[in-house]
Design an enzyme around this catalytic site. Structure first.
Site, PDB file in Angstrom:
ATOM      1  N   LYS A 225      49.729  34.494  40.026  1.00  0.00           N
ATOM      2  CA  LYS A 225      49.052  34.157  38.705  1.00  0.00           C
ATOM      3  C   LYS A 225      48.066  35.065  38.427  1.00  0.00           C
ATOM      4  CE  LYS A 225      45.668  32.537  37.021  1.00  0.00           C
ATOM      5  NZ  LYS A 225      45.185  32.941  35.740  1.00  0.00           N
TER       6      LYS A 225
ATOM      7  N   GLU B 132      39.519  38.694  48.335  1.00  0.00           N
ATOM      8  CA  GLU B 132      38.718  39.867  48.181  1.00  0.00           C
ATOM      9  C   GLU B 132      37.634  39.356  47.037  1.00  0.00           C
ATOM     10  OE1 GLU B 132      38.930  42.434  49.507  1.00  0.00           O
ATOM     11  OE2 GLU B 132      40.878  42.682  50.543  1.00  0.00           O
TER      12      GLU B 132
ATOM     13  N   CYS C  40      34.754  46.274  41.745  1.00  0.00           N
ATOM     14  CA  CYS C  40      34.090  45.345  42.859  1.00  0.00           C
ATOM     15  C   CYS C  40      33.380  45.932  43.685  1.00  0.00           C
ATOM     16  CB  CYS C  40      35.218  44.394  43.452  1.00  0.00           C
ATOM     17  SG  CYS C  40      36.542  45.614  43.891  1.00  0.00           S
TER      18      CYS C  40
ATOM     19  N   GLU D 102      26.059  40.413  41.355  1.00  0.00           N
ATOM     20  CA  GLU D 102      26.992  41.318  40.718  1.00  0.00           C
ATOM     21  C   GLU D 102      26.865  41.382  39.163  1.00  0.00           C
ATOM     22  OE1 GLU D 102      30.997  40.490  41.583  1.00  0.00           O
ATOM     23  OE2 GLU D 102      31.360  42.634  42.204  1.00  0.00           O
TER      24      GLU D 102
HETATM   25  P1  NAP Z   1      37.613  34.980  38.365  1.00  0.00           P
HETATM   26  O1  NAP Z   1      37.028  34.242  37.214  1.00  0.00           O
HETATM   27  O2  NAP Z   1      37.156  34.441  39.768  1.00  0.00           O
HETATM   28  O3  NAP Z   1      38.990  35.185  38.053  1.00  0.00           O
HETATM   29  C1  NAP Z   1      39.991  35.661  39.165  1.00  0.00           C
HETATM   30  C2  NAP Z   1      41.074  34.861  38.970  1.00  0.00           C
HETATM   31  O4  NAP Z   1      41.022  33.498  39.593  1.00  0.00           O
HETATM   32  C3  NAP Z   1      41.885  34.909  37.770  1.00  0.00           C
HETATM   33  O5  NAP Z   1      43.118  34.618  37.623  1.00  0.00           O
HETATM   34  C4  NAP Z   1      41.306  33.435  37.153  1.00  0.00           C
HETATM   35  O6  NAP Z   1      42.102  32.466  36.257  1.00  0.00           O
HETATM   36  C5  NAP Z   1      41.390  32.667  38.687  1.00  0.00           C
HETATM   37  N1  NAP Z   1      40.712  31.415  38.697  1.00  0.00           N
HETATM   38  C6  NAP Z   1      39.355  31.236  37.911  1.00  0.00           C
HETATM   39  N2  NAP Z   1      38.958  29.839  38.377  1.00  0.00           N
HETATM   40  C7  NAP Z   1      39.653  29.502  39.412  1.00  0.00           C
HETATM   41  C8  NAP Z   1      39.841  28.314  40.090  1.00  0.00           C
HETATM   42  N3  NAP Z   1      38.892  27.230  40.009  1.00  0.00           N
HETATM   43  N4  NAP Z   1      40.606  28.288  41.013  1.00  0.00           N
HETATM   44  C9  NAP Z   1      41.614  29.136  41.187  1.00  0.00           C
HETATM   45  N5  NAP Z   1      41.752  30.190  40.358  1.00  0.00           N
HETATM   46  C10 NAP Z   1      40.896  30.349  39.516  1.00  0.00           C
HETATM   47  O7  NAP Z   1      36.908  36.392  38.491  1.00  0.00           O
HETATM   48  P2  NAP Z   1      37.173  37.537  37.287  1.00  0.00           P
HETATM   49  O8  NAP Z   1      36.030  37.351  36.406  1.00  0.00           O
HETATM   50  O9  NAP Z   1      38.543  37.585  36.745  1.00  0.00           O
HETATM   51  O10 NAP Z   1      36.878  38.820  38.193  1.00  0.00           O
HETATM   52  C11 NAP Z   1      35.568  39.546  38.459  1.00  0.00           C
HETATM   53  C12 NAP Z   1      35.289  39.030  40.123  1.00  0.00           C
HETATM   54  O11 NAP Z   1      36.384  39.560  40.821  1.00  0.00           O
HETATM   55  C13 NAP Z   1      34.072  39.936  40.316  1.00  0.00           C
HETATM   56  O12 NAP Z   1      33.271  38.937  41.236  1.00  0.00           O
HETATM   57  C14 NAP Z   1      34.623  40.846  41.278  1.00  0.00           C
HETATM   58  O13 NAP Z   1      33.820  41.542  42.025  1.00  0.00           O
HETATM   59  C15 NAP Z   1      35.782  40.313  41.892  1.00  0.00           C
HETATM   60  N6  NAP Z   1      36.884  41.552  42.441  1.00  0.00           N
HETATM   61  C16 NAP Z   1      36.778  41.581  43.715  1.00  0.00           C
HETATM   62  C17 NAP Z   1      37.724  42.475  44.003  1.00  0.00           C
HETATM   63  C18 NAP Z   1      37.903  43.042  45.525  1.00  0.00           C
HETATM   64  O14 NAP Z   1      38.896  43.394  45.915  1.00  0.00           O
HETATM   65  N7  NAP Z   1      37.027  42.441  46.461  1.00  0.00           N
HETATM   66  C19 NAP Z   1      38.455  43.159  43.174  1.00  0.00           C
HETATM   67  C20 NAP Z   1      38.471  42.856  41.981  1.00  0.00           C
HETATM   68  C21 NAP Z   1      37.270  41.938  41.248  1.00  0.00           C
HETATM   69  P3  NAP Z   1      41.897  33.120  34.721  1.00  0.00           P
HETATM   70  O15 NAP Z   1      42.903  33.854  34.393  1.00  0.00           O
HETATM   71  O16 NAP Z   1      41.981  31.584  34.069  1.00  0.00           O
HETATM   72  O17 NAP Z   1      40.377  33.433  34.786  1.00  0.00           O
END
Ligand code: NAP
Ligand code: MG
Length: 476
Positions: free
Chosen positions: A170, A245, A279, A379
């Protein structure tokens, strides 16, 4: 307009059980660039059923077969190079060159690394009269973010395939088209039916359906702490394995014997790259009092020379942020920085001149940042540097570790003993020493709130494996 309103389930493109779609916005133009399926729990159920059916055979395929399969994916992926670069430039807003050198390349690297890791990966170990085998854990849900659309999908897919675990992917609704191309790549590579499934839709719906499904054995998630925590809570109901992650607030410790020019250049680059949507961005810049003025002057020059603009134009360093929501969040943090008393050195609120349309922000530097301020604790996910000064190395280490996160740490210096002291003391999953990027077979992941588990190369494959002890296997 890109119209991709189908899901890929059990080896074919099928309609979602909903008739609804989700609009995808181009962040450089703020206009609709395409639509995708708004998937449902029923779509997830079908995909899980297909993956479950595929599991036993896939788990038992000879390693060489899975290695050949990964190799075919590498070859098909290369054929789609232009399409992948186009899609990421359009959906993420990353400058075309970066879409090629970073985003396209990362996907290629992960599939090739997983393939090569299988050359000598030990799935079996004889111990006395017994045998220990490692085998694919089973149906796995993959949920990925938008900031590196091919990196995060490919790193999980490659590892799961190498391990022999079928998946349901997804991807983020912000950047789904790179994942759709990846699905076409995988389809063209002759991956067995049900081993790979793509279900587009909202994270709250699809993520919940996957992490609550009794036949899903593992969830591998990259994204925010809040969504990660939700996935972990759901997964705890039936003890699924979770691999997470999450975010970071990585420190860059600049030592007092550096070439200040070089240090300022490096520190700014590790903040603004990919519009700061990284990230492991080095967003807390720790500098010794002794070089403060000179460093700030040079960092300012560097940040002001960052070319922000249309991702399709040549020689752009950064494009817009991915979405209006992300733009508003970053503006909120810049305002907080000003309100809480940090000194604004360059950048600040509003859009860069001449870029009224698109989610562009000004590359920004704050100095006199206290580690307790919001901009040092949370962040930001935008091109915003927080400069914190220190007087002794021990103080620098304390400040660096005084955070909930632990994804990465950076250090630059000449004195080997001091550099190694810092590298050893930082609580983080990766330490970048004097800009050394290492090799793609090194494990990647976080301490503390930055996550659970490791990805990339052989460490990534381990995540998707279960261990079985066959006692007395050779004893009779
Ligand atoms: P996010 O809102 O958590 O979204 C990530 C994924 O999770 C998306 O596919 C999102 O779907 C889905 N999601 C949202 N709510 C969910 C829920 N309640 N249950 C299950 N899945 C859900 O994060 P983002 O804003 O896209 O990405 C930014 C964050 O990711 C930052 O905090 C960053 O640091 C972190 N990140 C970490 C790494 C690492 O390797 N450590 C790498 C990249 C990013 P939707 O498509 O509907 O939004
Ligand atoms: Mg978008």
């Amino acid at each position: 307009m890109r119209t991709s309103n189908q899901q890929f389930i059990d080896g074919e493109w099928v309609n979602s059980t909903s008739q609804e779609t989700i609009e995808v916005i181009n962040p450089a133009t703020e206009s609709v660039m395409g639509t995708i399926a708004k998937g449902t729990q029923e779509d997830v159920n079908k995909a899980v059923e297909a993956a479950k059916k595929a599991y036993i055979d896939f788990r038992q395929t000879p390693t060489k077969e899975r290695q050949d399969m990964l190799n075919r994916i590498v070859e098909e992926y290369k054929k789609r190079k232009t399409d992948i670069i186009e899609a990421i430039t359009e959906e993420l807003g990353s400058p075309r060159e970066l879409s090629e050198t970073t985003h396209y390349m990362k996907g290629l690297i992960h599939f090739s690394e997983a393939r090569d890791a299988l050359d000598d990966f030990a799935f079996k170990e004889k111990r006395g009269d017994s045998l220990i085998v490692k085998e694919g854990i089973g149906v796995t849900g993959l949920v990925t973010p938008w900031n590196f659309p091919t990196n995060q999908t490919s790193v999980k897919l490659a590892a799961a395939f190498a391990a022999g675990s079928p998946v349901i992917l997804k991807p983020s609704v912000e950047t789904p088209f790179a994942a759709i191309i990846l699905a076409e790549v995988i389809q063209a590579s002759g991956v067995p039916k049900g081993v790979f499934n793509l279900v587009n839709g909202r994270g709250s719906v699809i993520g919940d359906a996957l992490s609550s499904h009794p036949d899903v054995r593992m969830m591998s998630f990259t994204g925010s702490e809040s969504a990660g925590s939700k996935i972990m809570r759901n997964s705890s109901q039936d003890f699924k394995r979770v691999s997470l992650e999450l975010g970071g607030k990585s420190p860059y410790i600049i030592l007092d014997d550096v070439d200040v020019d070089k240090a300022a250049k490096s520190a700014t680059k590790f903040v603004y790259d990919n519009s700061g949507q990284v990230c492991d961005a080095a967003t807390r810049t720790l500098i010794p009092e002794s070089i403060k003025d000179e460093f700030i002057e040079k960092a300012k020059q560097n940040m002001e020379s960052v070319r922000v603009g249309n991702p399709n134009e040549k020689n752009m360093d950064i494009g817009p942020l991915v979405s209006r929501q992300q733009f508003n969040a970053v503006q909120g943090y810049i305002k907080k920085g000003i309100d809480e008393g940090a000194t604004l050195i360059t950048g600040g609120l509003g859009k860069p001149e001449g870029l009224e349309r698109g989610y562009y922000v000004k590359p920004t530097i704050f100095s006199d940042v206290d580690n307790d301020m919001t901009i040092a604790k949370e962040e930001i996910f935008g091109p915003v540097m927080s400069i914190i000064t220190y007087s002794t190395l021990d103080e620098a280490i304390d400040i660096a570790n005084d955070t909930n996160f632990g994804l990465c740490g950076y250090v630059m210096g000449e004195n080997r003993e001091n550099v190694q002291k810092v590298a050893n003391a930082l609580e983080a999953g990766s330490i970048v020493i004097n800009e050394n990027a290492g090799t793609p077979d090194l494990p990647f992941g976080g301490y503390k709130h930055s996550g659970i588990g490791r990805e990339w190369g052989d460490y990534g494959i381990e995540e998707f494996l279960e261990v079985k002890a066959l006692k007395g296997y050779y004893a009779w």
